[in-house]
Design a protein around this motif. Structure first.
Motif, short mmCIF file in Angstrom:
data_model
loop_
_atom_site.label_atom_id
_atom_site.label_comp_id
_atom_site.label_asym_id
_atom_site.label_seq_id
_atom_site.Cartn_x
_atom_site.Cartn_y
_atom_site.Cartn_z
N ALA A 55 28.18 127.80 31.20
CA ALA A 55 27.29 127.35 30.13
C ALA A 55 28.09 126.89 28.91
CB ALA A 55 26.32 128.46 29.73
N ILE A 56 29.15 127.60 28.60
CA ILE A 56 30.00 127.20 27.46
C ILE A 56 30.63 125.84 27.75
CG2 ILE A 56 32.14 127.73 26.22
CD1 ILE A 56 31.31 130.71 26.45
N ASN A 57 31.21 125.67 28.93
CA ASN A 57 31.84 124.40 29.28
C ASN A 57 30.84 123.25 29.23
OD1 ASN A 57 34.20 125.82 29.67
ND2 ASN A 57 34.14 125.72 31.89
N ALA A 58 29.61 123.52 29.65
CA ALA A 58 28.59 122.47 29.67
C ALA A 58 28.24 121.98 28.27
CB ALA A 58 27.33 122.98 30.37
N LYS A 59 28.44 122.82 27.27
CA LYS A 59 28.11 122.44 25.89
C LYS A 59 29.27 121.75 25.18
CE LYS A 59 24.54 125.90 25.24
NZ LYS A 59 24.00 126.93 24.37
N LEU A 60 30.41 121.64 25.85
CA LEU A 60 31.61 121.04 25.24
C LEU A 60 31.97 119.77 26.01
CD1 LEU A 60 33.68 124.33 24.80
CD2 LEU A 60 32.19 123.22 23.12
N PRO A 61 31.47 118.61 25.61
CA PRO A 61 31.73 117.36 26.34
C PRO A 61 33.15 116.85 26.10
CG PRO A 61 30.43 116.91 24.37
CD PRO A 61 30.59 118.40 24.45
N THR A 62 34.05 117.24 27.00
CA THR A 62 35.47 116.92 26.81
C THR A 62 35.99 115.86 27.77
OG1 THR A 62 36.09 118.74 28.27
CG2 THR A 62 35.98 119.23 25.91
N GLU A 63 35.18 115.47 28.73
CA GLU A 63 35.63 114.50 29.72
C GLU A 63 35.98 113.17 29.06
OE1 GLU A 63 32.55 115.88 29.87
OE2 GLU A 63 32.83 117.43 31.38
N ARG A 64 36.81 112.40 29.75
CA ARG A 64 37.18 111.06 29.26
C ARG A 64 36.30 110.01 29.95
NH1 ARG A 64 41.98 110.57 26.33
NH2 ARG A 64 43.32 112.38 26.39
N THR A 65 35.01 110.11 29.69
CA THR A 65 34.06 109.14 30.24
C THR A 65 33.26 108.58 29.07
OG1 THR A 65 32.28 110.74 30.55
CG2 THR A 65 33.83 110.47 32.39
N SER A 66 32.65 107.43 29.28
CA SER A 66 31.84 106.85 28.21
C SER A 66 30.63 107.73 27.91
CB SER A 66 31.42 105.43 28.56
OG SER A 66 30.70 105.41 29.76
N GLN A 67 30.07 108.36 28.92
CA GLN A 67 28.93 109.25 28.72
C GLN A 67 29.33 110.46 27.87
OE1 GLN A 67 27.34 110.96 32.33
NE2 GLN A 67 25.43 111.56 31.34
N ALA A 68 30.45 111.08 28.19
CA ALA A 68 30.92 112.24 27.42
C ALA A 68 31.29 111.83 25.99
CB ALA A 68 32.10 112.90 28.12
N LYS A 69 31.88 110.66 25.85
CA LYS A 69 32.23 110.18 24.51
C LYS A 69 30.99 110.00 23.66
CE LYS A 69 35.00 106.85 21.97
NZ LYS A 69 35.92 105.71 22.06
N GLN A 70 29.92 109.46 24.26
CA GLN A 70 28.67 109.31 23.53
C GLN A 70 28.10 110.67 23.15
OE1 GLN A 70 27.33 106.41 22.26
NE2 GLN A 70 26.15 107.96 21.14
N LYS A 71 28.20 111.64 24.04
CA LYS A 71 27.75 113.00 23.74
C LYS A 71 28.54 113.58 22.57
CE LYS A 71 26.01 114.42 28.26
NZ LYS A 71 26.20 115.33 29.41
N ARG A 72 29.86 113.31 22.57
CA ARG A 72 30.70 113.79 21.47
C ARG A 72 30.30 113.14 20.16
NH1 ARG A 72 34.62 113.52 25.31
NH2 ARG A 72 35.53 111.57 24.58
#
Length: 183
Positions: free
Chosen positions: A7-24
């Protein structure tokens, strides 16, 4: 207390994808209530509680402080000296990665700190040897290792000293979910 690492990891968008970057980007905007493009320690702390809603991490102030310090020191600000005291968006992904990692170190530190005084004595260190060896591998001379970690010579291991050792030893808790992108 059992930590829900997934659950903690799911709340931390760290991937190098455009989707994760938008979440960040969206997350950064929520962390930055005044919209000035920089995050203070107080804003980060409040957002961990109110935006991420991760109580275990919110309660680990030393981990938050270490992650904040690591992220703001990551690069030179384009805003001059003012920005060097804050986290900018370009440092935000590194902050999230650091927060997750320092929280893991904090959890390991707390498991070792038997009396909960936020310091690890030699006796506590010796008592936790078998547990720590699961995380870092064999520790031959336990007293020598303790003295090596206790860099200020105070007779106790403090969290910052523990972190340096944990990083050098690639500490990894056996029960955490390592499914977080750190590229």
């Amino acid at each position: 207390m059992s930590i829900d690492w997934t659950a903690i990891n799911a709340k931390l968008p760290t991937e190098r994808t455009s989707q994760a970057k938008q979440k960040r980007k969206d997350l950064f905007m929520q962390f930055d209530p005044n919209g000035n493009g920089i995050l203070s320690l107080a804003e980060v702390d409040k957002a961990i509680r109110d935006v991420l809603r991760i109580d275990e991490v919110f309660d680990s102030k030393p981990a938050i402080m270490r992650a904040f310090q690591a992220a703001k020191a990551r690069g030179v600000s384009k805003r001059g000296d003012l920005g060097d005291d804050y986290i900018e968006f370009l440092e935000f992904r590194f902050f999230l990665l650091s927060l997750r990692q320092y929280f893991e170190y904090w959890e390991a530190f707390c498991r070792t700190d038997a009396d909960g005084d936020r310091r690890i004595s030699l006796e506590e260190f010796k008592g936790a040897q078998s547990m720590m060896e699961v995380w870092v591998g064999p520790i031959g001379d336990i007293e020598g290792e303790f003295n090596k970690i206790d860099t200020n010579g105070g007779g106790m291991i403090l969290f910052d000293e523990f972190c340096k050792w944990a990083i050098a030893k690639s500490l990894d808790l056996e029960d955490d979910d390592d499914n977080i992108v750190v590229e």
